[in-house]
Design a protein around this motif. Structure first.
Motif, mmCIF file in Angstrom:
data_model
loop_
_atom_site.group_PDB
_atom_site.id
_atom_site.type_symbol
_atom_site.label_atom_id
_atom_site.label_comp_id
_atom_site.label_asym_id
_atom_site.label_seq_id
_atom_site.Cartn_x
_atom_site.Cartn_y
_atom_site.Cartn_z
ATOM 1 N N SER A 94 18.968 -7.316 3.303
ATOM 2 C CA SER A 94 18.809 -6.800 1.946
ATOM 3 C C SER A 94 17.931 -5.568 1.835
ATOM 4 O O SER A 94 18.233 -4.655 1.066
ATOM 5 C CB SER A 94 18.241 -7.910 1.050
ATOM 6 N N GLY A 95 16.814 -5.533 2.545
ATOM 7 C CA GLY A 95 15.926 -4.385 2.436
ATOM 8 C C GLY A 95 14.477 -4.803 2.572
ATOM 9 O O GLY A 95 14.155 -5.966 2.810
ATOM 10 N N LEU A 96 13.590 -3.797 2.414
ATOM 11 C CA LEU A 96 12.167 -3.982 2.705
ATOM 12 C C LEU A 96 11.351 -3.965 1.408
ATOM 13 O O LEU A 96 11.184 -2.922 0.778
ATOM 14 C CB LEU A 96 11.679 -2.875 3.650
ATOM 15 N N PHE A 97 10.854 -5.119 1.014
ATOM 16 C CA PHE A 97 10.007 -5.266 -0.177
ATOM 17 C C PHE A 97 8.775 -4.359 -0.027
ATOM 18 O O PHE A 97 8.156 -4.308 1.030
ATOM 19 C CB PHE A 97 9.584 -6.731 -0.275
ATOM 20 N N ASP A 98 8.426 -3.687 -1.116
ATOM 21 C CA ASP A 98 7.334 -2.707 -1.058
ATOM 22 C C ASP A 98 6.010 -3.349 -1.488
ATOM 23 O O ASP A 98 5.468 -3.061 -2.549
ATOM 24 C CB ASP A 98 7.673 -1.524 -1.966
ATOM 25 N N MET A 99 5.471 -4.204 -0.625
ATOM 26 C CA MET A 99 4.263 -4.963 -0.959
ATOM 27 C C MET A 99 3.090 -4.054 -1.316
ATOM 28 O O MET A 99 2.368 -4.298 -2.297
ATOM 29 C CB MET A 99 3.879 -5.858 0.227
ATOM 30 N N LYS A 100 2.902 -3.016 -0.517
ATOM 31 C CA LYS A 100 1.711 -2.176 -0.703
ATOM 32 C C LYS A 100 1.696 -1.539 -2.089
ATOM 33 O O LYS A 100 0.708 -1.615 -2.825
ATOM 34 C CB LYS A 100 1.677 -1.087 0.375
ATOM 35 N N GLU B 127 5.867 -8.489 9.109
ATOM 36 C CA GLU B 127 6.765 -7.560 9.809
ATOM 37 C C GLU B 127 7.403 -6.569 8.832
ATOM 38 O O GLU B 127 7.512 -5.369 9.123
ATOM 39 C CB GLU B 127 7.840 -8.367 10.553
ATOM 40 N N ILE B 128 7.815 -7.050 7.674
ATOM 41 C CA ILE B 128 8.433 -6.150 6.693
ATOM 42 C C ILE B 128 7.413 -5.127 6.184
ATOM 43 O O ILE B 128 7.711 -3.932 6.074
ATOM 44 C CB ILE B 128 9.052 -6.964 5.536
ATOM 45 N N ALA B 129 6.200 -5.589 5.904
ATOM 46 C CA ALA B 129 5.167 -4.650 5.461
ATOM 47 C C ALA B 129 4.885 -3.620 6.553
ATOM 48 O O ALA B 129 4.700 -2.425 6.273
ATOM 49 C CB ALA B 129 3.893 -5.404 5.087
ATOM 50 N N HIS B 130 4.893 -4.081 7.812
ATOM 51 C CA HIS B 130 4.608 -3.160 8.911
ATOM 52 C C HIS B 130 5.678 -2.092 9.042
ATOM 53 O O HIS B 130 5.392 -0.944 9.409
ATOM 54 C CB HIS B 130 4.467 -3.936 10.228
ATOM 55 N N LEU B 131 6.929 -2.456 8.754
ATOM 56 C CA LEU B 131 8.001 -1.456 8.781
ATOM 57 C C LEU B 131 7.775 -0.394 7.702
ATOM 58 O O LEU B 131 8.358 0.685 7.748
ATOM 59 C CB LEU B 131 9.368 -2.130 8.603
ATOM 60 N N ARG B 132 6.935 -0.741 6.701
ATOM 61 C CA ARG B 132 6.553 0.229 5.672
ATOM 62 C C ARG B 132 5.145 0.772 5.928
ATOM 63 O O ARG B 132 4.491 1.260 5.012
ATOM 64 C CB ARG B 132 6.619 -0.411 4.286
ATOM 65 N N ASN C 269 2.295 -0.713 6.607
ATOM 66 C CA ASN C 269 1.260 -1.432 5.878
ATOM 67 C C ASN C 269 0.944 -2.694 6.666
ATOM 68 O O ASN C 269 1.821 -3.522 6.887
ATOM 69 C CB ASN C 269 1.797 -1.779 4.466
ATOM 70 N N SER C 270 -0.294 -2.832 7.129
ATOM 71 C CA SER C 270 -0.681 -3.997 7.932
ATOM 72 C C SER C 270 -1.335 -5.043 7.035
ATOM 73 O O SER C 270 -2.480 -4.875 6.620
ATOM 74 C CB SER C 270 -1.665 -3.592 9.034
ATOM 75 N N LEU C 271 -0.607 -6.109 6.757
ATOM 76 C CA LEU C 271 -1.176 -7.161 5.915
ATOM 77 C C LEU C 271 -2.164 -7.995 6.733
ATOM 78 O O LEU C 271 -1.865 -8.402 7.852
ATOM 79 C CB LEU C 271 -0.070 -8.063 5.363
ATOM 80 N N HIS C 272 -3.321 -8.243 6.149
ATOM 81 C CA HIS C 272 -4.359 -9.044 6.795
ATOM 82 C C HIS C 272 -3.977 -10.530 6.746
ATOM 83 O O HIS C 272 -3.294 -10.969 5.813
ATOM 84 C CB HIS C 272 -5.678 -8.806 6.047
ATOM 85 N N ALA C 273 -4.435 -11.287 7.731
ATOM 86 C CA ALA C 273 -4.147 -12.727 7.749
ATOM 87 C C ALA C 273 -4.583 -13.389 6.443
ATOM 88 O O ALA C 273 -3.912 -14.294 5.940
ATOM 89 C CB ALA C 273 -4.843 -13.391 8.940
ATOM 90 N N ALA C 274 -5.700 -12.933 5.891
ATOM 91 C CA ALA C 274 -6.174 -13.510 4.622
ATOM 92 C C ALA C 274 -5.187 -13.215 3.493
ATOM 93 O O ALA C 274 -4.946 -14.065 2.627
ATOM 94 C CB ALA C 274 -7.545 -12.947 4.262
ATOM 95 N N GLN C 275 -4.606 -12.015 3.502
ATOM 96 C CA GLN C 275 -3.625 -11.662 2.462
ATOM 97 C C GLN C 275 -2.358 -12.496 2.609
ATOM 98 O O GLN C 275 -1.766 -12.937 1.615
ATOM 99 C CB GLN C 275 -3.309 -10.169 2.539
ATOM 100 N N LEU C 276 -1.935 -12.726 3.849
ATOM 101 C CA LEU C 276 -0.727 -13.520 4.084
ATOM 102 C C LEU C 276 -0.935 -14.960 3.623
ATOM 103 O O LEU C 276 -0.087 -15.539 2.935
ATOM 104 C CB LEU C 276 -0.359 -13.479 5.575
ATOM 105 N N LEU C 277 -2.079 -15.539 3.994
ATOM 106 C CA LEU C 277 -2.352 -16.923 3.583
ATOM 107 C C LEU C 277 -2.514 -17.012 2.067
ATOM 108 O O LEU C 277 -2.055 -17.972 1.432
ATOM 109 C CB LEU C 277 -3.611 -17.449 4.281
ATOM 110 N N TRP C 278 -3.139 -16.007 1.477
ATOM 111 C CA TRP C 278 -3.308 -15.988 0.012
ATOM 112 C C TRP C 278 -1.943 -15.957 -0.677
ATOM 113 O O TRP C 278 -1.709 -16.692 -1.638
ATOM 114 C CB TRP C 278 -4.137 -14.762 -0.392
ATOM 115 N N LEU C 279 -1.031 -15.139 -0.169
ATOM 116 C CA LEU C 279 0.308 -15.064 -0.769
ATOM 117 C C LEU C 279 0.998 -16.426 -0.750
ATOM 118 O O LEU C 279 1.668 -16.804 -1.711
ATOM 119 C CB LEU C 279 1.177 -14.046 -0.007
#
Ligand SMILES: [Zn+2]
Length: 434
Positions: free
Chosen positions: A301-307, A339-344, A346-356
């Motif tokens: 589908s595509g890459l969600f623009d989290m940042k 991985e999707i954020a990294h393709l954009r 943007n390096s999501l922190h482990a804390a951000q991933l767990l928070w999500l």
């Protein structure tokens, strides 16, 4: 306090959103923490020594180095698609026609719906998912099966009857009037009962006529405490189809907005290819955008623009989108979000991933005062993570210098073997069979 238990281990909760505050302020990690659980709630959370001294006689469970955090919240799933997860080779519209619709037809049989609901809850419990927001099928029986199973297990869940009155097989179509009537009856039957909540659920605008969207908009205005869930801007050819079906709409979101289906309690799955006006309106109303990363890569589908969306202040939750998503695991889902954020770039922190996967999804559901975090008064839905669950992960986490370096290998490589224990509604005992 009845059935009080003291859980010991590493503990991790959130004092703030780690996308907005520095990680050191947002996260609350205790190397040796304790959580006091009683009557289905978290009564206290503190250093282990403190709670052990205050409650010397309460039975305890010591998880050692394992990490206790809030149970995972999957903010967008289709439980009826459990049996067709990992079906090969189709993009969105063909995938619906080839795999989804034939399977969803089977849910007019209450026995089959009950069988899949039980299977789904067993599978997701093994992955530490304690709350989920599910689409059912057009059959009210499929909603009854889901809520009955959740109620038996004491789980906080959200679900709704999927509404479709066009562009679907005849056996999977309701009407504008029956969608309204059936949804209204299901709200009366289930919404607010125990830990169950109803979500008004038009599948997406290609499968609803304007009349049906308007009827469901009216229903939402009559039950504003209900969530509303649908899909938005998942694939580019889907968007082109929407524009051909609604030639007067300003954009995809307008096909919902024009019929009263845009609001703070709306959950919009995918939201990948958004136009500027759509982003502005979603933010203005405080709607929930639900990121489904394994689905977005699996269906192409595509890459969600989290940042950008986080920087703009959107409300974002995380989800598997089972079975368009390719996993029941929220660990795998966090990895895919990374991985999707990294393709954009943007390096999501482990804390951000767990928070999500916990507090962020809870916030999208407007349930952050009840679930998704570790704090006194919150409902006791917890997952206990083994941060060395396989030799691959163990050799990496053994080198970690802090909790984030210890947790990240489990996020990237962990699966159900990392789930040491699951607490739902204050108990770690699996539900007894019906
Ligand atoms: Zn979906």
């Amino acid at each position: 306090m009845t059935k009080a238990k003291l859980l010991l281990g590493q503990t991790l909760g959130f004092a703030a959103n780690p996308f907005e505050a520095p990680i050191s302020e947002a996260a609350r990690h205790r190397r040796r923490g304790a959580i006091l659980v009683a009557d289905g709630r978290i009564v206290a959370e503190d250093e282990a020594d403190t709670l052990l001294a205050a409650h010397p006689d309460i039975p305890r469970i010591d998880y050692g180095d394992a990490l206790i955090c809030a149970g995972f919240i999957d903010a967008h799933v289709h439980y009826p698609q459990t049996g067709i997860i990992a079906s090969w080779g189709k993009r969105l519209i063909d995938w619906l026609n080839a795999y989804t619709f034939p399977e969803e037809m089977r849910f007019d049989d209450p026995a089959y719906a009950a069988e899949i609901a039980a299977l789904y809850f067993n599978l997701t419990r093994a992955h530490g998912v304690t709350t989920m927001v599910s689409y059912c099928t057009i059959h009210p029986e499929s909603v009854d099966a889901f809520f009955t199973e959740a109620q038996n297990r004491g789980q906080r869940v959200v679900a709704g009857k999927t509404c479709m009155d066009r562009n679907a097989p005849e056996g999977l179509c309701d009407t504008a009037q029956s969608a309204y009537d059936d949804s209204k009856a299901l709200i009366g039957k289930w919404h607010g009962r125990d830990r169950l909540s109803y979500a008004i659920t038009p599948r997406f605008s290609p499968t609803s006529t304007p009349e049906q969207l308007a009827a469901l908009g009216t229903l939402w205005s009559e039950h504003p405490d209900c969530l509303m869930q649908t899909h938005l801007s998942e694939q580019t050819d889907e968007i082109a189809w929407v524009k051909s079906l609604f030639p007067d709409a300003r954009d995809y979101l307008d096909t919902y907005e024009a019929y009263g289906l845009l609001g703070a309690k709306g959950l919009y799955g995918h939201a990948i290819h958004l136009e500027p006006r759509e982003k502005d309106r979603l933010r203005e109303v405080g709607a929930g955008l639900i990121h489904c990363p394994t689905s977005n890569t699996f269906i192409g589908s595509g890459l969600f623009d989290m940042k950008t969306l986080m920087a703009e202040g959107h409300r974002v939750g995380l989800a598997t989108d089972t079975g368009g998503g390719s996993s029941f695991s929220m660990l795998r889902t966090m990895a895919a979000a990374y991985e999707i954020a990294h393709l954009r770039h943007n390096s999501l922190h482990a804390a951000q991933l767990l928070w999500l996967a916990t507090a962020g999804s809870a916030k999208a559901l407007h349930m952050e005062d009840r679930i998704g975090n570790i704090a006194p008064g919150m409902e006791a839905d917890l997952v206990v993570l083994d941060l060395a669950s396989t030799p691959d992960i163990a050799q990496r986490s053994a080198r970690a210098n802090d909790i984030w370096e210890a947790l990240f290998p489990t996020i990237m490589m962990g699966d159900d073997r990392a789930i040491r224990d699951v607490w739902i509604n204050g108990t770690n005992a699996p539900a007894s069979p019906l």
